[in-house]
Each structure stands twice: as structure tokens, then as C-alpha cells.
Design a protein around this motif. Structure first.
Motif, PDB file in Angstrom:
ATOM      1  N   LEU A 395      33.155  31.994  38.635  1.00 12.44           N
ATOM      2  CA  LEU A 395      33.944  32.265  40.092  1.00 12.44           C
ATOM      3  C   LEU A 395      34.960  32.796  39.728  1.00 12.44           C
ATOM      4  N   GLY A 396      36.057  32.797  39.338  1.00 13.17           N
ATOM      5  CA  GLY A 396      37.503  32.754  39.563  1.00 13.17           C
ATOM      6  C   GLY A 396      38.072  32.899  40.233  1.00 13.17           C
ATOM      7  N   GLU A 397      39.367  33.182  40.510  1.00 16.26           N
ATOM      8  CA  GLU A 397      40.530  32.825  41.595  1.00 16.26           C
ATOM      9  C   GLU A 397      39.698  33.429  43.105  1.00 16.26           C
ATOM     10  N   GLY A 398      40.224  32.613  43.965  1.00 14.00           N
ATOM     11  CA  GLY A 398      39.654  33.300  45.585  1.00 14.00           C
ATOM     12  C   GLY A 398      38.503  32.782  45.803  1.00 14.00           C
ATOM     13  N   ILE A 399      37.273  32.684  44.961  1.00 11.07           N
ATOM     14  CA  ILE A 399      36.338  32.969  45.555  1.00 11.07           C
ATOM     15  C   ILE A 399      35.426  31.739  46.192  1.00 11.07           C
ATOM     16  N   ALA A 400      35.222  31.137  46.942  1.00  9.73           N
ATOM     17  CA  ALA A 400      34.592  29.660  47.023  1.00  9.73           C
ATOM     18  C   ALA A 400      32.967  29.326  47.457  1.00  9.73           C
ATOM     19  N   GLY A 439      39.315  38.083  46.754  1.00  5.70           N
ATOM     20  CA  GLY A 439      38.897  36.541  46.942  1.00  5.70           C
ATOM     21  C   GLY A 439      37.421  36.539  47.982  1.00  5.70           C
ATOM     22  N   GLY A 440      37.097  36.316  48.491  1.00  2.00           N
ATOM     23  CA  GLY A 440      36.081  36.306  48.883  1.00  2.00           C
ATOM     24  C   GLY A 440      34.856  34.696  49.229  1.00  2.00           C
ATOM     25  N   HIS A 441      33.911  34.790  49.681  1.00  5.37           N
ATOM     26  CA  HIS A 441      33.408  33.706  50.464  1.00  5.37           C
ATOM     27  C   HIS A 441      31.443  33.348  50.391  1.00  5.37           C
ATOM     28  N   ILE A 442      30.364  32.674  48.844  1.00  7.79           N
ATOM     29  CA  ILE A 442      29.684  33.264  48.993  1.00  7.79           C
ATOM     30  C   ILE A 442      28.919  31.290  48.960  1.00  7.79           C
ATOM     31  N   GLU A 443      27.828  31.685  50.168  1.00  7.72           N
ATOM     32  CA  GLU A 443      26.803  30.107  51.010  1.00  7.72           C
ATOM     33  C   GLU A 443      25.576  30.577  49.925  1.00  7.72           C
ATOM     34  N   ILE A 444      25.377  29.320  50.033  1.00  4.23           N
ATOM     35  CA  ILE A 444      23.600  28.482  49.380  1.00  4.23           C
ATOM     36  C   ILE A 444      23.149  28.921  50.577  1.00  4.23           C
ATOM     37  N   THR A 445      21.931  28.969  51.307  1.00  2.00           N
ATOM     38  CA  THR A 445      21.630  27.769  52.336  1.00  2.00           C
ATOM     39  C   THR A 445      19.978  27.239  52.417  1.00  2.00           C
ATOM     40  N   ALA A 446      20.379  26.646  52.572  1.00  2.79           N
ATOM     41  CA  ALA A 446      18.364  25.911  52.290  1.00  2.79           C
ATOM     42  C   ALA A 446      18.043  25.091  53.397  1.00  2.79           C
ATOM     43  N   GLU A 458      24.477  34.349  50.287  1.00  2.00           N
ATOM     44  CA  GLU A 458      24.650  34.926  51.104  1.00  2.00           C
ATOM     45  C   GLU A 458      26.996  35.285  50.174  1.00  2.00           C
ATOM     46  N   ASP A 459      27.421  36.822  50.938  1.00  2.00           N
ATOM     47  CA  ASP A 459      28.425  36.618  50.390  1.00  2.00           C
ATOM     48  C   ASP A 459      29.199  37.550  51.530  1.00  2.00           C
TER      49      ASP A 459
END
Length: 636
Positions: A395-400, A439-446, A458-459
Motif C-alpha cells: 500500500l505504501g506510506e500514508g495509506i491505511a 495518503g488515505g484510507h481504505i476499508e473492507i466491510t462484510a 471503499e476509499d
């Protein structure tokens, strides 16, 4: 009072007996009665009809033509002298075909007077009643002669009023019969509409339901069933009403509307037709669930695009692959030489570019490769954790990356390889969208949604552009020319459709992309399987396959050994070779109280295979075909 057995015998009267009772009852009526059908053929008459007009027997039998009866009466002088008998017959037949209610009185050649009263029937045809009123008119004549005090005008009015009353009574009887038929037809129509797998309704100009076939909740899950009197805004949820409102307003102006919408609560695709009611105001509504149709249409369009892309690229891919093979061989030879540093760097760059080309060729090959779903029991929460562990290092720096799983601890039947590939594809796409944003935020929901498993990635990046929303699942479409193959989302789409699910692309309200996978949520049901084969190596291979699917396995090396295990508690399936050393596996089907599957190397069409009487799988076993059979048996 009738006993129950007597009532039963009444109900069991034959048609012939009923007809005889009807005929006897009509014969006791002093008036002459005749009923003709729509083709002017006699259906029913009584004895008074024959005697009053002295008709021959063949004109009083069912089926006698009205025209023949009139011709007989005209010829005999029943209607007085006529210049043209055939014209007189034609005139009266045409009158009869009009089927109009009527009442009139006429004097017969013998001086007697009869009243004729007729009424049409809703089924076609008409009934006529003939009453001899000679004595009534004689009494009226005496009354007129002896009652000088009475005004002749009053008597005339009374006569006209009586005639009008009789005509009105005939018309009322006809209307009552028409009302009965109409009521029955309306009841049948309502019953039919309630059986239609669609919602049929009428809304008045104010948006309130004046009619509904009570199927709204079948099309829009969660809606009310009984809605007559409610407004459309009260009958459906706010989100659905917001989607319908613009089309509803256009329909009120007189413009028919046909549109599709997605029901957010269930994910169904609904087609709605609004037809203006130009006579009474308001709108007629027809709503149908077209989810399966839309999925099939999308799959067909996607398959067509895929086939076109494959046909355009398959030949080029073959030649390009040969060229890449030559290039890589030559560059590897150059790389082993003692080259200047700059030249060596160029060689390595060339090798990297060629290998990237082979990766692209693999993607092209996957377009037309046969695809199958191999469903196994999967712990979805554990699979998501594994996806996150695989994706985070890239993912690299700054991406959660965050994973949120709101699921019960139960294994589900899924193709874990396809699902893992799809989620990794989506996470890496989100990473690429966040590149250059700091940077940014990625979320996986189930989460579970009824019979579905909802997975969302989502991002908080820039989101999908309009072209991407409409074309992102098409092969080779990319918004990053020169940086991607354009096959990622296409493969996710294919894998999702293959599993019986849906893929939806969209943007978050606050910004960023949202991709939702919806897959069938099938709980894993474990079976105890008896594997029967006289080859230990085959039993071991099949055992590994079944335990990989999450099932328990017991083994038998012969037909006799298998028969001794049929009464094992909990045994749910027998998977046997068709040809065993001591008999046929199909012999187990007759004795086994549980399902039996057979496997064989015999080709399809072989008499032994075709006569097995139970499902037969080909050896070597196809894991996908076996998985489908096991799911069908477990769900039965």
C-alpha cells in the motif's frame, strides 16, 4: 329436514336428471316460453310453447332454427296476410338478431290476444315469454263499457302505464342478469390479478391507491401488503418514493413512463410502468421484479464484449507471445555478457518490459479460459484478515487499510480463491486511486443481508468518474493509460457473476469510490460421506478433495464392505465407483436410505453408465462439478 346422505345424493344428481327436472318445471308454467341462443337456435322451450302455436315436433326440439319457426308461422298466417313471406321472415330474423328488450301485444288470426315479452341474455341469445291475455282484455272491455263514470282517457293512460311497467320489468330483469355476469367477471379478474407475480394498482390524482392486487410486498420487500386508501409515499420507503416521484409527476401530465430502479433494502432491480388514466384521472401502475433479467442481460453484454475482445486479440497474442519469447532469450544472453553499466541497465529494462508483456498476455488468456466455481467452507473473517495481510505491504506510506466484519461465526460456501483475488484487485485499485493524494484510507466491510453476503471496498480518494462508472467492468478499459491492463475490474465482475452475485460501482456521499459485491450466502452444511472404490490411491485423492470441502469421510474398498456400513448414524451420502471388484456401485442405490453419487471412467453414452439410475460423475473428478453436487445434496 334432509339427512346428510340425502343432501349428498342431491349434489350427485346427473346432468340428465337436472335437465329433466327443469323441463318438467317449465311444462307446469301456463305461459309459453322459448330460449334461443346467440346463433338463433332453440335451446329450451316448454309444452305451452308448442301448444299455443300448434308447432310441429321438429320445431320444438333443441337446435331448431328460429328462421324455420318464423317461416312456418308466417306461412300459416300467424302474422296476418303478407305480400312477401320471405321478406316478412327476413325482417323478423333481423329483429331477433338485435337482441333488444321488448314488450308488445298482438291479435292472432283466431282472435285471441297474446303479450310477447323478450329479454337478451348476457351469454348471448334471448328468452321470450308469451301470455294469452284474451280474458284480461275482455274483462277490461266490460269494465270500460259498464263504467261510464270512468274517463276513457284514464283507462288509456292506465293501459299505457301497465304496458310501460311490463316493458320496464323486462328491462330490469335483463339488467339484473347483466349485473350478475359482470360481478362474476370482476371477481374472476381480481383473482387472476392477485395470482400475477407483479404489482398491479391504480392511483388517483392525489397519489392514493384506489386498487391494488396486494402484491406490492412481493415486489418491494418490506412494503405493506394492504395499501388501498394509502398514499404511495406511505406504502413504500422514502428512498424508493424519491426515485419514483419524478416519473409519477410526468405521468400525471399524460406522458406514459417506463423506468427501472434498484430497491436499496433488497438490492432487487424493479421495472415500473406508469400509464395515465385519461378517463378518470390518476395513473395505472405495473411493477415487476426484473433482477434476473437484468443480470442475464448484463452478463450477455459482458460476454459479447469479452468474446469480441478475445477474437480481436487471440491471434495477435499468439504471435506477440512468440516475439516476447525470442526477445527474452536474446536479452538473457546479453545479460550474461560483460556489458558497460549503461548497456546492462538497458538490457535489464528491456527484460522488465518483456516480462510485463507476458503478464499482459496472461491476462488476455484469462478472458477466454474456462472458469468454474469451486465452493468450499470459508471463514469469511479469516479470509478478510488474510487479504489485509497480503495487501498492506504494497500500500505504501500514508495509506491505511481497515477490515470490519459484522458476521456470525459460521463457515459459508464460497470460492475462496476467486473471492480473495477479487478483494485484492479492489484494494489495489483503491491504492492506485489514492496515489499522489498524500495518503488515505481504505476499508473492507462484510455483513449479512438476508440471503446475501455484502462485501464493500471503499476509499476516500477522488472516486469514479462518469466514464468509469459506465465502462469500468469492460475488458481493457482503464483511466490510467500505460499504467494498467484494464482487466482488474473485468475479472472481478466475471468472478462475481460466476458465483451468482452482483457487482455495483458507485461513489460515497462524502467523496471516494465504493464497490459492493453481493454473493449468495449459503451456510456450509457438512456431510458424512462414504467413499467406495477398490483403488486405495483413488480413495485417498477423493478423501482429500472432500475433506477440503469440509466434509467427513469414511472409506470402503468393496461393495460388500460398503453394504455393511449403510446403517452408520449420520451417514448422508455415498460416493462410489460404478464398477467395483465384487459388483456394481449402482446396486447400493436400491439398498441405501441416503443419496448415492457414482463416478466412472466410462464415456457418456456407455450403456452401463446410462443405466445407472443415479447421477454419475466422470473420472478424474472435476472439483467444481463435485462441489455443486455436494451443495445440492446438502441443501435438499
Amino acid at each position: 329436514m334432509l339427512r346428510p346422505d340425502e343432501c349428498y345424493r342431491c349434489d350427485m344428481l346427473s346432468d340428465a336428471t337436472r335437465a329433466e327436472l327443469t323441463r318438467s318445471g317449465l311444462n307446469l308454467i301456463p305461459q309459453a316460453i322459448s330460449i334461443f341462443d346467440a346463433s338463433l337456435r332453440l335451446a329450451v322451450s316448454n309444452r305451452s310453447y308448442r301448444e299455443m302455436f300448434d308447432l310441429p315436433p321438429h320445431l320444438t326440439e333443441p337446435g331448431a332454427a328460429f328462421e324455420d319457426t318464423i317461416r312456418f308461422l308466417v306461412t300459416r298466417g300467424e302474422y296476418g296476410p303478407v305480400d312477401d313471406p320471405e321478406e316478412a321472415v327476413r325482417f323478423r330474423v333481423e329483429q331477433a338478431r338485435a337482441f333488444q328488450p321488448h314488450y308488445f301485444e298482438r291479435t292472432r288470426p283466431d282472435g285471441r290476444m297474446i303479450a310477447v315479452e323478450g329479454a337478451p341474455l348476457a351469454q348471448g341469445g334471448w328468452v321470450a315469454v308469451y301470455t294469452d291475455i284474451t280474458e284480461i282484455r275482455r274483462q277490461e272491455g266490460l269494465l270500460r263499457t259498464r263504467s261510464e263514470e270512468l274517463s276513457g282517457q284514464i283507462l288509456d293512460h292506465a293501459e299505457r302505464l301497465a304496458a310501460a311497467n311490463r316493458e320496464l320489468a323486462a328491462m330490469n330483469a335483463s339488467l339484473e342478469e347483466a349485473k350478475r355476469v359482470l360481478t362474476e367477471a370482476e371477481a374472476r379478474t381480481r383473482q387472476v390479478t392477485e395470482m400475477v407475480p407483479a404489482h398491479i394498482a391504480h392511483l388517483d390524482a392525489g397519489g392514493r391507491y384506489s386498487f391494488s392486487n396486494n402484491q406490492l410486498s412481493e415486489v418491494f420487500p418490506g412494503a405493506r401488503r394492504s395499501i388501498v386508501g394509502l398514499s404511495i409515499a406511505e406504502a413504500v420507503d422514502a428512498g424508493t418514493w424519491a426515485k419514483i416521484r419524478p416519473f409519477w409527476q410526468k405521468a400525471l401530465t399524460g406522458a406514459p413512463q417506463v423506468f427501472e430502479l434498484t430497491h436499496d433494502a433488497s438490492g432487487r432491480r424493479i421495472r415500473v410502468a406508469l400509464r395515465p388514466d385519461r378517463a378518470g384521472g390518476g395513473v395505472y401502475v405495473l411493477s415487476t421484479d426484473v433482477t434476473a433479467e437484468v443480470q442475464a442481460r448484463e452478463a450477455l453484454m459482458h460476454a459479447a464484449r469479452r468474446a469480441l475482445a478475445a477474437s480481436l486479440t487471440s491471434g495477435l497474442a499468439h504471435d506477440f507471445g512468440n516475439l516476447l519469447t525470442i526477445i527474452l532469450a536474446l536479452q538473457d544472453r546479453l545479460a550474461r555478457l560483460a556489458l558497460p553499466q549503461e548497456a546492462a541497465a538497458d538490457v535489464q529494462a528491456t527484460i522488465a518490459a518483456a516480462r510485463r508483456g507476458t503478464t499482459l498476455l496472461d491476462g488476455i488468456a484469462s478472458i477466454t479460459a474456462p472458469r468454474t466455481v469451486v465452493a468450499r467452507p470459508v471463514d469469511v473473517a479469516a479470509l478478510l484478515a488474510e487479504v489485509a495481510a497480503l495487501a498492506r505491504p504494497s500500500l505504501g506510506e500514508g495509506i491505511a487499510l481497515e477490515v470490519v466484519a459484522d458476521l456470525k461465526a459460521e463457515p459459508l460456501m464460497l470460492d475462496s480463491g476467486h473471492l480473495q483475488d477479487s478483494l485484492l484487485n479492489l484494494v489495489l485499485n483503491a491504492r492506485d486511486a489514492l496515489a499522489g493524494t498524500g495518503g488515505g484510507h481504505i476499508e473492507i466491510t462484510a455483513k449479512a443481508a438476508g440471503q446475501w453476503l455484502d462485501l464493500t471496498v471503499e476509499d476516500d480518494g477522488p472516486g469514479f468518474s462518469d466514464p468509469a462508472l459506465s465502462q469500468a467492468t469492460q475488458p481493457f478499459f482503464t483511466t490510467r493509460p500505460g499504467q494498467g491492463s484494464g482487466l482488474g475490474l473485468s475479472q472481478v465482475y466475471d468472478q462475481t457473476k460466476l458465483a451468482g452475485g452482483t457487482l455495483r460501482l458507485g461513489n460515497r456521499p462524502g467523496g471516494g469510490a465504493r464497490v459492493r459485491l453481493r454473493l449468495p450466502r449459503r451456510a456450509a452444511r457438512r456431510l458424512m460421506v462414504l467413499v467406495v472404490d477398490d483403488e486405495p490411491a483413488i480413495r485417498a485423492h477423493v478423501r482429500d478433495m472432500l475433506t477440503g470441502f469440509g466434509h467427513a469421510v469414511i472409506e470402503a474398498g468393496s461393495l460388500a464392505e460398503a453394504r455393511g456400513l449403510l446403517d452408520l448414524p449420520g451417514l448422508g451420502l455415498i460416493l462410489s465407483d460404478l464398477q467395483l471388484g465384487d459388483g456394481l456401485g449402482s446396486d447400493l442405490a436400491a439398498a441405501a436410505p441416503m443419496p448415492v453419487l457414482l463416478m466412472t471412467s466410462l464415456p457418456p453414452g456407455d450403456p452401463l453408465r446410462e443405466g445407472a439410475g443415479v447421477p454419475v460423475l466422470s473420472k478424474p473428478l472435476d472439483p467444481a462439478a463435485l462441489a455443486v453436487r455436494l451443495m445440492e445434496i446438502a441443501d435438499a
